[in-house]
Design an enzyme around this catalytic site. Structure first.
Site, short mmCIF file in Angstrom:
data_model
loop_
_atom_site.label_atom_id
_atom_site.label_comp_id
_atom_site.label_asym_id
_atom_site.label_seq_id
_atom_site.Cartn_x
_atom_site.Cartn_y
_atom_site.Cartn_z
N MET A 32 0.78 -1.06 -0.05
CA MET A 32 -0.06 0.02 0.13
C MET A 32 0.74 1.26 0.14
O MET A 32 0.33 2.28 0.26
CB MET A 32 -0.94 0.13 1.20
CG MET A 32 -1.89 -1.20 1.06
SD MET A 32 -3.51 -0.79 2.17
CE MET A 32 -2.67 -0.72 3.69
N GLY A 33 2.32 1.09 -0.32
CA GLY A 33 2.90 2.21 -0.32
C GLY A 33 3.51 2.82 0.97
O GLY A 33 3.58 2.19 1.85
N HIS A 36 8.90 1.23 3.59
CA HIS A 36 9.93 1.14 4.68
C HIS A 36 10.86 0.08 4.23
O HIS A 36 10.54 -0.91 3.48
CB HIS A 36 9.29 0.99 6.04
CG HIS A 36 8.39 0.17 6.11
ND1 HIS A 36 8.47 -1.24 6.08
CD2 HIS A 36 7.17 0.03 6.38
CE1 HIS A 36 7.47 -1.93 6.39
NE2 HIS A 36 6.37 -0.96 6.60
N HIS A 39 9.14 -3.53 3.49
CA HIS A 39 8.67 -3.76 2.03
C HIS A 39 10.14 -3.80 1.45
O HIS A 39 9.79 -4.82 0.25
CB HIS A 39 8.03 -2.19 1.54
CG HIS A 39 6.91 -1.98 2.32
ND1 HIS A 39 6.70 -0.73 3.08
CD2 HIS A 39 5.52 -2.58 2.39
CE1 HIS A 39 5.44 -0.57 3.43
NE2 HIS A 39 4.83 -1.78 3.01
N GLN A 155 -2.72 -12.65 7.80
CA GLN A 155 -3.01 -12.45 6.33
C GLN A 155 -2.36 -13.33 5.50
O GLN A 155 -2.89 -13.80 4.43
CB GLN A 155 -2.46 -10.82 6.19
CG GLN A 155 -2.34 -10.64 4.64
CD GLN A 155 -2.05 -9.28 4.39
OE1 GLN A 155 -2.63 -8.30 4.40
NE2 GLN A 155 -0.76 -8.97 3.83
N MET A 186 8.66 -2.62 11.87
CA MET A 186 8.28 -1.54 10.97
C MET A 186 6.91 -1.40 10.27
O MET A 186 6.39 -2.81 10.19
CB MET A 186 9.33 -1.49 9.69
CG MET A 186 10.88 -1.35 10.19
SD MET A 186 11.78 -0.89 8.95
CE MET A 186 13.39 -0.61 9.60
N SER A 188 3.98 0.97 8.10
CA SER A 188 3.77 2.52 7.50
C SER A 188 2.98 3.57 8.67
O SER A 188 3.24 4.60 8.55
CB SER A 188 2.78 2.45 6.40
OG SER A 188 3.51 1.65 5.37
#
Ligand code: AMP
Length: 282
Positions: A32-33, A36, A39, A155, A186, A188
């Protein structure tokens, strides 16, 4: 450095995949952008295991509940692109909402049981959004493998179940949690934390450390460990959504600690909901 291709339409993404799929292993990292190191570690693993890497950036509205943080979710497309360019990613798929959910959209992918526990209890529509968007993205990108973080362990479990049940040919590869130096996983959403909250947020990783220590010292009772974790969290003003110890293979309760026992945490630090998890024996 290769030229990074930014693709915004499904038509173009499908055409790129069709063109490259037969000669190359395509690795895919959905995000989802607001990227960090967590990702980026997925991207590095995807690069090591694939010929071409696609990263999607899409803040998926259907996985947010009505009162959740969809409108404030952090975004920084330019920064994301420059990070991905540095890692020699081949394609960034960056569709908008209308592209993914055009007017008249009606179809959903739903996994039962394991979506109504843990995060599914307080976020009852969340996993329906996740399974639907990941199905769509897999169909569009058509990758050999999808790389995802164990940070979102539930998930990962749900998506593994989905690809098995629906006979997707794509493999889901789970990758380790990346943490800040002081232990905070970490995310977002860590951006939402003020200075005091950032310190208090350490109660999640400290709970994991302390639980592992209890087990090393011979504790076998999940309930005793859970009680101790709850104490650590509330002492740091954390509001508990859930603290559970489950068998990581089935997400079912266990009466005694064994090598499959995993601690799952969801805690509000101020208004920010943070999650973390760990196998308690490693
Ligand atoms: P998100 O952008 O939050 O949807 O996350 C995209 C992917 O990055 C998911 O597979 C997450 O599990 C993974 N991810 C998020 N945070 C971390 C982390 N700290 N370590 C490893 N993977 C992560």
């Amino acid at each position: 450095m290769k030229k990074l291709k930014i693709i915004r339409t499904i038509k173009e993404m499908v055409a790129w995949s069709n063109q490259n799929k037969s000669q190359n292993k395509i690795g895919f990292v959905p995000t989802m952008g607001y990227l960090h190191e967590g990702h980026l570690s997925l991207v590095r693993t995807a690069k090591e295991n694939s010929d071409l890497v696609v990263v999607s950036i899409f803040v998926n509205p259907t996985q947010f509940g009505a009162n959740e943080d969809l409108s404030t979710y952090p975004r920084d497309f330019e920064r994301d692109i420059s990070l991905l360019e540095n890692l020699d990613v081949d394609v960034v798929f960056f569709p908008n909402n209308q592209e993914m959910y055009p007017t008249g959209y009606k179809t959903w992918v739903v996994t039962d049981e394991i979506t109504s526990i843990l995060c599914g209890k307080s976020r009852p529509t969340h996993f329906k959004g996740v399974t639907t968007i990941v199905s769509k993205l897999i169909n569009i990108v058509n990758p050999e493998s999808v790389f995802m973080g164990t940070k979102d362990f539930q998930q990962l479990t749900v998506l593994n179940q989905m690809v098995q049940d629906l006979n997707f040919r794509t493999k889901i590869i789970g990758c380790p949690i990346v943490r800040e130096n002081d232990g905070l996983a970490m995310s977002s959403r860590n951006k939402y934390l003020n200075e005091i909250e950032r310190k208090n947020a350490l109660c999640l990783s400290e709970s994991i450390k302390s639980s592992k220590k209890m087990i090393k010292n011979g504790e076998k009772s999940p309930n005793k460990i859970i009680e101790s974790v709850k104490k650590i969290i509330t002492e740091k003003s954390g509001k508990i959504d859930y603290v559970e110890i489950l068998d990581e293979r089935t997400l079912k309760f266990t009466n005694s600690i064994d090598e499959h026992s995993r601690l799952f945490l969801a805690v509000y630090i101020g208004k920010t909901r943070l999650i973390d998890n760990a196998n308690l024996n490693v």
